[in-house]
Write a protein that holds these residues in place. Structure first.
Motif, PDB file in Angstrom:
ATOM      1  N   ILE A  51      -5.493   3.848 -13.120  1.00 56.05           N
ATOM      2  CA  ILE A  51      -6.278   4.716 -13.600  1.00 56.05           C
ATOM      3  C   ILE A  51      -7.948   4.817 -13.170  1.00 56.05           C
ATOM      4  O   ILE A  51      -8.342   5.799 -12.145  1.00 56.05           O
ATOM      5  CB  ILE A  51      -6.163   4.893 -14.775  1.00 56.05           C
ATOM      6  CG1 ILE A  51      -5.419   5.951 -16.301  1.00 56.05           C
ATOM      7  CG2 ILE A  51      -8.190   6.030 -15.409  1.00 56.05           C
ATOM      8  CD1 ILE A  51      -5.046   7.080 -15.429  1.00 56.05           C
ATOM      9  N   ASP A  52      -8.100   3.132 -12.958  1.00 60.05           N
ATOM     10  CA  ASP A  52      -9.216   2.767 -12.136  1.00 60.05           C
ATOM     11  C   ASP A  52      -9.421   3.001 -10.908  1.00 60.05           C
ATOM     12  O   ASP A  52     -11.000   3.780 -10.219  1.00 60.05           O
ATOM     13  CB  ASP A  52      -9.971   1.530 -12.717  1.00 60.05           C
ATOM     14  CG  ASP A  52      -8.698   0.348 -12.189  1.00 60.05           C
ATOM     15  OD1 ASP A  52      -7.596   0.929 -11.667  1.00 60.05           O
ATOM     16  OD2 ASP A  52      -8.636  -0.903 -11.627  1.00 60.05           O
ATOM     17  N   ARG A  53      -8.130   2.956 -10.129  1.00 58.60           N
ATOM     18  CA  ARG A  53      -8.241   3.594  -8.817  1.00 58.60           C
ATOM     19  C   ARG A  53      -9.139   4.650  -8.460  1.00 58.60           C
ATOM     20  O   ARG A  53      -9.207   4.897  -7.524  1.00 58.60           O
ATOM     21  CB  ARG A  53      -7.386   2.773  -8.125  1.00 58.60           C
ATOM     22  CG  ARG A  53      -7.090   2.817  -6.533  1.00 58.60           C
ATOM     23  CD  ARG A  53      -5.610   2.434  -6.284  1.00 58.60           C
ATOM     24  NE  ARG A  53      -4.529   2.931  -6.543  1.00 58.60           N
ATOM     25  CZ  ARG A  53      -3.454   4.015  -6.218  1.00 58.60           C
ATOM     26  NH1 ARG A  53      -4.283   4.594  -5.359  1.00 58.60           N
ATOM     27  NH2 ARG A  53      -2.516   4.140  -7.111  1.00 58.60           N
ATOM     28  N   PHE A  54      -7.893   5.709  -9.584  1.00 59.26           N
ATOM     29  CA  PHE A  54      -7.599   6.977  -9.364  1.00 59.26           C
ATOM     30  C   PHE A  54      -9.161   7.299  -9.615  1.00 59.26           C
ATOM     31  O   PHE A  54      -9.366   8.720  -8.532  1.00 59.26           O
ATOM     32  CB  PHE A  54      -6.973   7.905 -10.070  1.00 59.26           C
ATOM     33  CG  PHE A  54      -5.539   7.195  -9.858  1.00 59.26           C
ATOM     34  CD1 PHE A  54      -5.131   7.427  -8.596  1.00 59.26           C
ATOM     35  CD2 PHE A  54      -4.481   7.032 -10.714  1.00 59.26           C
ATOM     36  CE1 PHE A  54      -3.325   7.840  -7.715  1.00 59.26           C
ATOM     37  CE2 PHE A  54      -3.220   6.638  -9.853  1.00 59.26           C
ATOM     38  CZ  PHE A  54      -2.711   7.063  -8.605  1.00 59.26           C
ATOM     39  N   VAL A  55      -9.916   7.092 -10.519  1.00 60.90           N
ATOM     40  CA  VAL A  55     -11.286   7.176 -11.218  1.00 60.90           C
ATOM     41  C   VAL A  55     -12.256   7.491  -9.482  1.00 60.90           C
ATOM     42  O   VAL A  55     -13.096   7.649  -9.553  1.00 60.90           O
ATOM     43  CB  VAL A  55     -11.648   6.793 -12.205  1.00 60.90           C
ATOM     44  CG1 VAL A  55     -13.365   6.727 -12.119  1.00 60.90           C
ATOM     45  CG2 VAL A  55     -10.636   7.152 -13.640  1.00 60.90           C
TER      46      VAL A  55
ATOM     47  N   ILE B  26     -19.448  12.678 -11.182  1.00 61.73           N
ATOM     48  CA  ILE B  26     -19.177  11.212 -11.864  1.00 61.73           C
ATOM     49  C   ILE B  26     -18.147  11.245 -12.601  1.00 61.73           C
ATOM     50  O   ILE B  26     -18.376  11.370 -14.154  1.00 61.73           O
ATOM     51  CB  ILE B  26     -20.355  10.079 -12.105  1.00 61.73           C
ATOM     52  CG1 ILE B  26     -21.529  10.838 -11.034  1.00 61.73           C
ATOM     53  CG2 ILE B  26     -20.116   8.999 -11.576  1.00 61.73           C
ATOM     54  CD1 ILE B  26     -22.772  10.377 -11.618  1.00 61.73           C
ATOM     55  N   PHE B  27     -17.059   9.853 -12.658  1.00 58.95           N
ATOM     56  CA  PHE B  27     -15.835   9.126 -13.640  1.00 58.95           C
ATOM     57  C   PHE B  27     -16.385   8.336 -14.249  1.00 58.95           C
ATOM     58  O   PHE B  27     -16.754   7.352 -13.193  1.00 58.95           O
ATOM     59  CB  PHE B  27     -14.768   9.652 -13.264  1.00 58.95           C
ATOM     60  CG  PHE B  27     -14.466  11.254 -12.339  1.00 58.95           C
ATOM     61  CD1 PHE B  27     -14.404  11.775 -14.299  1.00 58.95           C
ATOM     62  CD2 PHE B  27     -14.621  11.914 -11.859  1.00 58.95           C
ATOM     63  CE1 PHE B  27     -13.858  13.464 -14.081  1.00 58.95           C
ATOM     64  CE2 PHE B  27     -14.177  13.470 -11.202  1.00 58.95           C
ATOM     65  CZ  PHE B  27     -13.204  13.909 -12.822  1.00 58.95           C
ATOM     66  N   ASP B  28     -16.289   7.614 -15.677  1.00 59.52           N
ATOM     67  CA  ASP B  28     -16.547   6.483 -15.300  1.00 59.52           C
ATOM     68  C   ASP B  28     -15.304   5.222 -15.188  1.00 59.52           C
ATOM     69  O   ASP B  28     -14.578   5.291 -16.803  1.00 59.52           O
ATOM     70  CB  ASP B  28     -17.494   6.530 -16.908  1.00 59.52           C
ATOM     71  CG  ASP B  28     -17.537   5.335 -18.100  1.00 59.52           C
ATOM     72  OD1 ASP B  28     -17.562   3.755 -16.763  1.00 59.52           O
ATOM     73  OD2 ASP B  28     -17.852   4.982 -18.992  1.00 59.52           O
ATOM     74  N   ALA B  29     -15.166   4.797 -14.641  1.00 56.79           N
ATOM     75  CA  ALA B  29     -14.114   4.159 -14.125  1.00 56.79           C
ATOM     76  C   ALA B  29     -13.794   2.869 -15.222  1.00 56.79           C
ATOM     77  O   ALA B  29     -12.981   2.140 -15.560  1.00 56.79           O
ATOM     78  CB  ALA B  29     -14.254   3.164 -12.713  1.00 56.79           C
ATOM     79  N   GLY B  30     -15.417   2.345 -16.331  1.00 58.91           N
ATOM     80  CA  GLY B  30     -14.902   1.819 -16.893  1.00 58.91           C
ATOM     81  C   GLY B  30     -14.052   1.680 -18.427  1.00 58.91           C
ATOM     82  O   GLY B  30     -13.829   0.672 -19.114  1.00 58.91           O
ATOM     83  N   ASN B  31     -13.975   3.537 -18.597  1.00 65.37           N
ATOM     84  CA  ASN B  31     -13.042   3.547 -19.241  1.00 65.37           C
ATOM     85  C   ASN B  31     -11.978   4.416 -19.025  1.00 65.37           C
ATOM     86  O   ASN B  31     -11.331   4.951 -20.120  1.00 65.37           O
ATOM     87  CB  ASN B  31     -13.831   4.902 -20.065  1.00 65.37           C
ATOM     88  CG  ASN B  31     -15.028   5.122 -20.481  1.00 65.37           C
ATOM     89  OD1 ASN B  31     -15.663   3.916 -21.336  1.00 65.37           O
ATOM     90  ND2 ASN B  31     -15.777   5.691 -20.524  1.00 65.37           N
TER      91      ASN B  31
END
Length: 241
Positions: free
Chosen positions: A176-180, A197-202
């Motif tokens: 998910i982090d890569r896609f975000v 903006i999407f939160d990659a931390g979540n």
């Protein structure tokens, strides 16, 4: 049947389009009803499965979805295509009409003149020649040619079915982090004014929600919509179902 004082048995032979019956005593002697032997059969029309109706329903849904995809594709290209060739989509809609049809206003299809069409078809005899050229040739192509190739891909999507068992697929390798991060890059390039903006931390929270087999799809979407957008994002992002 005439009232009997003794106990009796009824035998049934049920088939796809008939039902046979007989009444006997416990010594397997056929009883009589109104002076006739108590046996016979009843014929009826054979049951018809729902396979044919299901096939028609599947076809209707497939055609409906195809029309929706092609309409969406036309909307995406519409603004830029109007700058290149305002009558392009009108010609395509008339391409299925006979030359003798009074509603047909032009004789060409892709380009404004038959001569240009002839040159185009000579260079690309089939749609697959065009698709191959678009993939392999490093040059700028006419927007009309690009649309026709994508139209063919969207209309006839191909067979993506796999013979692998469903048990071979799992959600253990979700990144998910890569896609975000990729989504954030795409929004910043193509829609910088959107402020999305999407939160990659979540990302880990999103992965846990996706893997949760106890949640319904709509509940997962609502949960992801709560944790995925950045808390400082004021764009009012809504995730589609």
């Amino acid at each position: 049947m005439t009232k009997l004082n003794n106990e009796y048995m009824v035998g049934l032979d049920i088939g796809t389009n008939s039902c046979g019956w007989v009444a006997t005593d416990f010594d397997n002697n056929i009883l009589k009803m109104h002076g006739k032997r108590a046996l016979g059969s009843h014929l009826f029309d054979e049951g018809v499965s729902a396979a044919d109706r299901r096939a028609f329903r599947t076809t209707r849904r497939r055609i409906k979805r195809r029309k929706w995809r092609l309409k969406l594709l036309e909307e995406i290209f519409d603004e830029e295509m109007a700058k290149v060739d305002p009558n392009f989509f009108a010609r395509l809609k008339e391409s299925g009409l006979s030359p003798l049809d009074t509603r047909k206003n032009v004789s060409s299809i892709v380009f404004p003149t038959k001569k240009m069409d002839k040159q185009f078809y000579k260079k690309f005899p089939t749609i697959y020649h065009l698709r191959n050229a678009l993939m392999k040739q490093d040059k700028k192509f006419d927007l009309r040619a690009i649309y026709i190739a994508i139209h063919h891909i969207v209309k006839y999507r191909g067979n993506f079915l796999s013979n692998s068992s469903i048990s071979n697929f799992s959600a253990s390798k979700i990144e998910i982090d890569r896609f975000v991060n990729e989504l954030n890059d795409l929004y910043s390039i193509f829609l910088p004014e959107s402020g999305v903006i999407f939160d990659a931390g979540n990302a880990s929270k999103v992965e846990d929600i996706i893997r949760n087999e106890q949640m319904f799809k709509l509940d997962k979407i609502k949960e992801i919509a709560d944790v995925l957008p950045d808390t400082e994002n004021k764009s009012g992002l809504k995730l589609s179902t």
